[in-house]
Scaffold this active site. Structure first.
Site, short mmCIF file in Angstrom:
data_model
loop_
_atom_site.label_atom_id
_atom_site.label_comp_id
_atom_site.label_asym_id
_atom_site.label_seq_id
_atom_site.Cartn_x
_atom_site.Cartn_y
_atom_site.Cartn_z
N CYS A 60 59.84 19.77 21.06
CA CYS A 60 59.77 20.30 22.42
C CYS A 60 59.10 19.32 23.37
O CYS A 60 58.00 18.83 23.08
CB CYS A 60 58.99 21.62 22.40
SG CYS A 60 58.56 22.26 24.03
N TRP A 93 58.96 30.50 17.29
CA TRP A 93 58.81 29.26 16.54
C TRP A 93 58.18 29.60 15.18
O TRP A 93 57.39 30.55 15.07
CB TRP A 93 57.89 28.29 17.28
CG TRP A 93 58.47 27.75 18.55
CD1 TRP A 93 58.42 28.32 19.78
CD2 TRP A 93 59.18 26.51 18.71
NE1 TRP A 93 59.06 27.53 20.71
CE2 TRP A 93 59.52 26.40 20.08
CE3 TRP A 93 59.54 25.48 17.83
CZ2 TRP A 93 60.23 25.32 20.59
CZ3 TRP A 93 60.24 24.39 18.35
CH2 TRP A 93 60.57 24.32 19.70
N THR A 127 56.21 30.45 23.22
CA THR A 127 56.43 29.07 23.62
C THR A 127 55.41 28.13 22.98
O THR A 127 54.35 28.54 22.52
CB THR A 127 56.33 28.94 25.15
OG1 THR A 127 55.00 29.26 25.58
CG2 THR A 127 57.32 29.86 25.85
N TYR A 191 67.27 20.69 32.30
CA TYR A 191 67.55 22.06 31.83
C TYR A 191 68.44 22.80 32.82
O TYR A 191 69.30 23.60 32.43
CB TYR A 191 66.24 22.82 31.61
CG TYR A 191 65.52 22.42 30.35
CD1 TYR A 191 65.72 23.10 29.16
CD2 TYR A 191 64.65 21.33 30.35
CE1 TYR A 191 65.07 22.73 28.00
CE2 TYR A 191 64.00 20.94 29.20
CZ TYR A 191 64.20 21.64 28.02
OH TYR A 191 63.56 21.26 26.87
#
Length: 324
Positions: A60, A93, A127, A191
């Site tokens: 990430c 995650w 996140t 993005y």
């Protein structure tokens, strides 16, 4: 948006991509003091070596920023780190790279467990980067812009000797402007290209992205780093997008006017940073590609991960020393 098989969906047909910027707003400060810069919309936690664990997947870009800053400042023995694997579903995650697929400190498989422990039924996305309190196993914050800001400003007592000045006071006003443009047009711009739900939204995002990259190409013609002759956090923030550009964003996100390797100043600058201790060793191209090409199944339904490009090009001479 989600799908029934736990595969996350990022593209909303007919619409542009709008990043959710609502995070757990707590901050860690020296003595839990009120910081001079930035918002205080949540709780204040005290700086305390050995108490906190940074959860940051190498795949990430936002987490990669936190990993790099932790390295540059020498906080490795002060703030521990947990590294989730590159792929995940809509739930969380996961620590599938660790023995037994469990984080060895927190004892959890899903990062969401740290969120749920503090906020049962946590309604937002899970996140990285996330900071977790090792004592309780609860999330402290996932507000990524302020995590690295506070690593510098609030943990100074524990910085390594000779750690770089990532936020020079005399450059802060200009740096805030540069950081804002880099975030909106480049970090988030790729993005907005990749997750555009309409041709119009995509083309607008594409034009804005390459306008910003052209501005950066010109800016870096006469200075070694974004703010001049020394590395600052502005460079960290741009680097994490540039290092993923040719491997992912050029093809997967359709940012294909040209490759990074075809922009001489940006390409030399990116290699210069990659070859600087604290940068290149935090990058894992296999994890990066696995994350984007597997997790984004609405963009890449086959799940095929490309073999290239050759990572060896990142070690070639950059020739930027003369700009110092």
């Amino acid at each position: 948006m989600t799908t029934s098989d736990h595969t996350p969906s990022y593209v909303e047909k007919g619409k542009g991509f709008d990043r959710d910027m609502t995070y757990v707003p707590d901050r860690i400060t020296a003595g839990a003091r009120t910081p001079e810069h930035g918002p205080v919309n949540g709780e204040l936690w005290p700086v305390e070596p050995g108490r906190y664990r940074l959860i940051a997947a190498r795949a990430c870009p936002w987490a990669n920023r936190a990993i790099i800053v932790r390295e540059l400042l020498g906080l490795q023995d002060v703030i521990s780190i947990g590294l989730p694997g590159p792929t995940h579903d809509q739930r969380s995650w996961t620590f599938d790279l660790d023995e037994g697929e469990v984080d060895p400190v927190l004892g959890i498989h899903f990062l969401k467990d740290a969120y749920e422990k503090r906020f049962p039924g946590y309604p937002r996305g899970i996140t990285v980067p996330t900071i977790v309190d090792e004592r309780t196993g609860e999330i402290v914050t996932n507000d990524f812009p302020w995590i690295t800001h506070d690593f510098f400003h609030e943990w100074k007592e524990f910085h390594a000797e000779g750690a770089p000045n990532l936020w020079p006071e005399e450059l802060r006003e200009e740096m805030d402007v540069v950081n804002k443009r880099v975030f909106t047009e480049v970090n988030n711009g790729v993005y907005r290209c990749g997750f555009a739900g309409s041709q119009e939204a995509y083309e607008d995002a594409y034009d804005r992205l390459f306008t910003a990259l052209d501005w950066l190409e010109e800016r870096l013609a006469t200075r070694r780093y974004l703010m001049g002759s020394a590395i600052t956090e502005a460079d960290v923030r741009l680097f994490t997008t540039l290092v993923r550009f040719d491997a992912v964003y050029h093809g997967h996100f359709k940012c294909n006017r040209n490759k990074l390797t075809e922009m001489p100043n940006l390409w030399g600058y990116a290699r210069d940073l990659f070859q600087t201790p604290g940068f290149g060793e935090t990058v894992d191209f296999d994890q990066i590609k696995a994350h984007y090409y597997v997790v984004h199944s609405d963009i890449n339904p086959t799940g095929i991960v490309p073999k290239g490009p050759d990572a060896a090009v990142w070690e070639t001479s950059h020739g930027r020393e003369s700009l110092a």
